[in-house]
Design a protein around this motif. Structure first.
Motif, PDB file in Angstrom:
ATOM      1  N   GLY A  27       0.814  -1.197   0.000  1.00  0.00           N
ATOM      2  CA  GLY A  27       0.000   0.000   0.000  1.00  0.00           C
ATOM      3  C   GLY A  27       0.851   1.251   0.000  1.00  0.00           C
ATOM      4  O   GLY A  27       2.043   1.211   0.342  1.00  0.00           O
TER       5      GLY A  27
ATOM      6  N   SER B  34      -6.312  -2.135  -1.120  1.00  0.00           N
ATOM      7  CA  SER B  34      -6.910  -1.670   0.134  1.00  0.00           C
ATOM      8  C   SER B  34      -6.723  -2.757   1.184  1.00  0.00           C
ATOM      9  O   SER B  34      -6.833  -3.946   0.905  1.00  0.00           O
ATOM     10  N   GLY B  35      -6.408  -2.365   2.393  1.00  0.00           N
ATOM     11  CA  GLY B  35      -6.177  -3.340   3.446  1.00  0.00           C
ATOM     12  C   GLY B  35      -4.858  -4.071   3.328  1.00  0.00           C
ATOM     13  O   GLY B  35      -4.692  -5.171   3.870  1.00  0.00           O
ATOM     14  N   ALA B  36      -3.878  -3.491   2.608  1.00  0.00           N
ATOM     15  CA  ALA B  36      -2.562  -4.118   2.464  1.00  0.00           C
ATOM     16  C   ALA B  36      -1.924  -4.313   3.839  1.00  0.00           C
ATOM     17  O   ALA B  36      -2.074  -3.470   4.737  1.00  0.00           O
ATOM     18  N   ASP B  37      -1.201  -5.423   4.003  1.00  0.00           N
ATOM     19  CA  ASP B  37      -0.587  -5.702   5.306  1.00  0.00           C
ATOM     20  C   ASP B  37       0.660  -4.872   5.556  1.00  0.00           C
ATOM     21  O   ASP B  37       1.169  -4.816   6.685  1.00  0.00           O
TER      22      ASP B  37
ATOM     23  N   THR C  41       2.344  -0.916   4.333  1.00  0.00           N
ATOM     24  CA  THR C  41       2.077   0.329   3.608  1.00  0.00           C
ATOM     25  C   THR C  41       3.226   1.307   3.811  1.00  0.00           C
ATOM     26  O   THR C  41       3.741   1.445   4.930  1.00  0.00           O
TER      27      THR C  41
END
Length: 419
Positions: free
Chosen positions: A18, A30-33, A35
Motif C-alpha cells: 500500500g 486496500s487493506g494491504a498488510d 504500507t
C-alpha cells in the motif's frame, strides 16, 4: 502526476504494498498488510536526490517516510526493484511531474549518517584512528540497547542453529562450542580472540574448556561490559579482555586464534598483513578459525561507499569472497582444513534480533533515539533478505600453521561432535 501514480509505476500493481502520501493520493491494495507513507516533501527530496536505497533510508530514518507493517515483508517484496526498472519516458514524465523543487531543496542527511568528510580527516581507510571511529560508531551505541537486541549471550555474530526451532541462546552456545571444537581447545591452552565483542567466545572457552584467553576489542563499551561479565563469572584468572587494536597485541605463542566478525572491518589491502599477523601469533600446529560475512562471488563490489550500510552501520566495512580470503590465508602459509557456509543460520539469527528489537521498541527508542532505532530496524530486516537471497554469505574457515615437518596436528577426520 500524483505521488501514488509514480509509486505504482515503480513497483507495479501486483507488489501487494500500500502507499499513501501527504498530497492525499493512495495506491496499492486496500487493506494491504504493509504500507509506505510519504509524510512530507522532504521525503520526496531525499528520494529524488539519492534514488535507491540511500534516499529511502534517509527518508525513513529521519521520519519523513513511514512504514506501517512488517519491515522484512516490505523489503522482501521490493527486493528486485531499482530505479533502472523505470523506462526512460516514464523517468522524464516523473521528473516533469515532480518539478525542480525536490532536486534543489537543501536537505542535509539525518544525524545518524556518518559524514565521509569527518572520516577522511581521521586518515586513510583502515588507519588506526579511523578504524577506532568506525568501531565506535557501530558498537558503542548502548550496551543496554544491545542487551535488548542480542539477548543474554550478547553475541553479535551469526549463531549456529542445531534445529530451526532452537532458541537464540541455544544457537549462540552452539556457535561458540563449534568454534572451540574446530580449534581443538583443551585445558591449559592459550587462545587469542581478536575482535572479541562483549567477550562471549572468551568466556565460553574459559568456562567450558579451561583455556586461558586474551581477548581484544576496539570498542571501549564492549570491553567494559565484557570485563564485568568475566569478573561476575569468576573467570578473571583465565580471561583478559583488553580495549585496544588487535595490531597492538605483542604477545605470541598462542595455541589457537579465533576471529569472529572482525575480517569485515579489515579491508582488502590489509588482508595480507592481517593473516600474517595472526599466523605469527600461533605456535607450530596452532589453528585459526576465521568467521566472517562474505560476498557470494569475487565479482561484486567489496565496498559500497554510497550504500546505506556503509553510511549508517558499518563505516568502511568491506566484504570479500571466501575464495579471496582462502587464497590470502594460503599465501600467508596457512593450510586450510575445513570450510563451511552458514548463510541460512545468519538469516535465522537476524530474525531473532529483529523480533527482540520489536519487543523492546519503545524502550529502544527512549534509549538511543527514534532515528538510531530505525537504522537498526531497517538494517537487520534488510540483512535477513540479503542472506536469504544469497546477496551475502557467512563462512567459517579453519586453518592451521604447519610445524617444521609439515605436520598439521589435525585429526584424520573432524570430530564427530561438530554440529
Amino acid at each position: 502526476m500524483k505521488l501514488a501514480e509514480i509509486f505504482e509505476k515503480v513497483v507495479g500493481p501486483g507488489a501487494g504494498i500500500g502507499f499513501t502520501a501527504y498530497d492525499g493520493s493512495k495506491a496499492g491494495p486496500s487493506g494491504a498488510d504493509v504500507t509506505i507513507e510519504v509524510k512530507t516533501p522532504i521525503a520526496v527530496a531525499y528520494l529524488a536526490q539519492s534514488p535507491g536505497e540511500l534516499g529511502l533510508a534517509r527518508a525513513y530514518v529521519s521520519g519523513h517516510l513511514d512504514v506501517h507493517g512488517d519491515m522484512y515483508t516490505l523489503l522482501s517484496r521490493m527486493w528486485s526493484l531499482t530505479i533502472g526498472d523505470i523506462p526512460l519516458q516514464e523517468k522524464i514524465a516523473t521528473a516533469r511531474a515532480l518539478g525542480l523543487k525536490p532536486l534543489t531543496m537543501i536537505v542535509p542527511p539525518p544525524p545518524q549518517e556518518v559524514r565521509r568528510s569527518m572520516m577522511a580527516r581521521l586518515g586513510s581507510r583502515h588507519a588506526k584512528r579511523r578504524d577506532a571511529e568506525a568501531i565506535h560508531h557501530h558498537y558503542d551505541v548502548s550496551n543496554t540497547f544491545y542487551e535488548w537486541v542480542l539477548g543474554p549471550s550478547m553475541a553479535y555474530t551469526c549463531a549456529v542453529f542445531p534445529t530451526a526451532e532452537a532458541s537464540l541462546e541455544e544457537a549462540q552456545f552452539t556457535k561458540f562450542d563449534l568454534v572451540a571444537k574446530k580449534l581443538g581447545l583443551k585445558p591449559g591452552m592459550r587462545l587469542l580472540d581478536v575482535g572479541c565483542g562483549w567477550g562471549g567466545m572468551a568466556i565460553h572457552a574459559a568456562r567450558e574448556y579451561g583455556v586461558k584467553v586474551l581477548a581484544v576489542t576496539l570498542s571501549r563499551r564492549q570491553a567494559e561490559w565484557g570485563q564485568k561479565a568475566v569478573a561476575e563469572a569468576g573467570l578473571g584468572d583465565l580471561v583478559e579482555i583488553r580495549h585496544g587494536d588487535y595490531r597492538d597485541v605483542t604477545e605470541s605463542g598462542f595455541d589457537a586464534v579465533s576471529s569472529i566478525g572482525l575480517t569485515e572491518h579489515i579491508g582488502r589491502d590489509q588482508l595480507p598483513f592481517y593473516f600474517r599477523f595472526l599466523y605469527g601469533k600461533l605456535v607450530p600446529g596452532g589453528r585459526l578459525l576465521n568467521h566472517c560475512i562474505t560476498r557470494p562471488t569475487g565479482r561484486e563490489k567489496t565496498l559500497n561507499a554510497g550504500g546505506f550500510i556503509n553510511r549508517y552501520v558499518f563505516p568502511d566495512g568491506e566484504l570479500e569472497s571466501v575464495g579471496t580470503l582462502i587464497r590470502e590465508m594460503e599465501d600467508t602459509g596457512f593450510e586450510i582444513r575445513h570450510e563451511e557456509n552458514l548463510r541460512e543460520h545468519y538469516a535465522l539469527t537476524l530474525k531473532h534480533w529483529c523480533a527482540n528489537l520489536d519487543a523492546h521498541w519503545e524502550e529502544a527508542v527512549r534509549e538511543v533515539g527514534r532515528g538510531t532505532a530505525r537504522v537498526w530496524r531497517l538494517y537487520m530486516a534488510g540483512c535477513v533478505v540479503g542472506f536469504e537471497r544469497n546477496k551475502v554469505q557467512l563462512h567459517q574457515v579453519l586453518a592451521t600453521r604447519l610445524d617444521a615437518e609439515g605436520g598439521s596436528r589435525v585429526p584424520l577426520r573432524p570430530s564427530r561432535d561438530w554440529p
